[in-house]
Enzyme design. Sequence first.
Site: not given
Length: 325
Positions: A117, A123, A259, A286
């Site tokens: 990102q 995110c 997140h 992630n």
Amino acid sequence: MVAALAAMALAASMPVKDRIYVSSENIASEESMRGLYERWYALYRRDDDPSEKEKRFGIFKEEARAVYELNEGNERIQPRDEIKLNFHQPSQYYPDNLPLYVDWRDVDDVLTSVKTQGNCGSCWAIAATGAMESIHFLKNNKRTNLSIQELVDCSPSPNMGCDGGRASKAFQYVIKKHGIHSSAQYPYVGNGSHCTTPSGSRVMSIKSYHYVHRCNEKLLMDAVGHAPVVVAVLGSNTTEYKRYSGGIFRGPCNGTGGHQALLVGYGTTRSDDANNPGVKYWVVKNSWGESWGERGYLRIERGHQADGGLCGIMLHHSVYPVDPK
Ligand SMILES: *[C@@H]1O[C@H](CO)[C@@H](O)[C@H](O)[C@H]1NC(C)=O
Ligand SMILES: *[C@@H]1O[C@H](CO)[C@@H](O)[C@H](O)[C@H]1NC(C)=O
Ligand SMILES: *[C@@H]1O[C@H](CO)[C@@H](O)[C@H](O)[C@H]1NC(C)=O
Ligand SMILES: *[C@@H]1O[C@H](CO)[C@@H](O)[C@H](O)[C@H]1NC(C)=O
């Protein structure tokens, strides 16, 4: 493993007998709400401690109203008078016959590359595209990076581009626009810019999305057995989390900030002896590049249901898109 997952993915498109619907009448009074709750409770919570039942009713009422209002603003998707309570409906494996292990990384092409990102709070958009990419492959057999930047630039408030947003609202945008472009058509630049319409048609769309009820580990396991699910990892900006480089993450994660990331599986580590039982974990994709964690993935301790899971991973409803086209 792969065969079992494929079977479960197919199960996702099978009709479900026990649907719960919520209409304006259902939410009109305490009494009607209670009737709806009894049906919901019998389906999802029949094994719970009965003393919890009254406490949960309050939470349920809020959720039912929120879902009703959400669907109300989305008449295009649901008929007005019979609005589906769009929560994950348990499969036939729930709650006692769930697979011991699910990991979508093991199934070729379901997941695209780990994204980075950068200096942009995107995110939520990366988790949303990741979830849609997975079902696009599972249903349409097409592997495509979808446009994170389109969601950052174009998905309206309350999403705020690089200042944060919610995957559920990104799904709403895709439903409303009848699709999303690919990352090749609308590339990631990692800052907020003006919403543009690239040439070329949108590459896929979704019809709806489902929430997974919070604080129910088995239900979340059931959901991720069908396809990846967007979760929120709370307090993930602790130093320990930022510096995670592998193994089972066990906190602390009591920093601030939420997140969003993509839940792609769960399992239990091997147990060496009775004194050292295996550790239960979730697998999370992630969006901090491949050099973070386990090639961009996190394994985080599973359990702590009563507290909403480690890092509050089950504290809020999780969400996944459905019916790709
Ligand atoms: C998706 O993007 C990555 C770069 O993040 C690239 O390496 C990969 O080939 C792309 N995948 C597809 C299917 O286009
Ligand atoms: C956004 O990123 C692009 C590509 O890196 C760059 O050309 C542009 O100047 C940036 N815009 C802003 C407002 O920072
Ligand atoms: C955060 O977690 C650590 C380890 O669990 C604990 O020592 C610390 O007191 C916690 N801090 C806060 C503010 O809760
Ligand atoms: C964590 O993120 C929040 C915003 O999401 C920010 O306000 C806070 O300062 C961050 N904390 C640390 C330790 O980086």
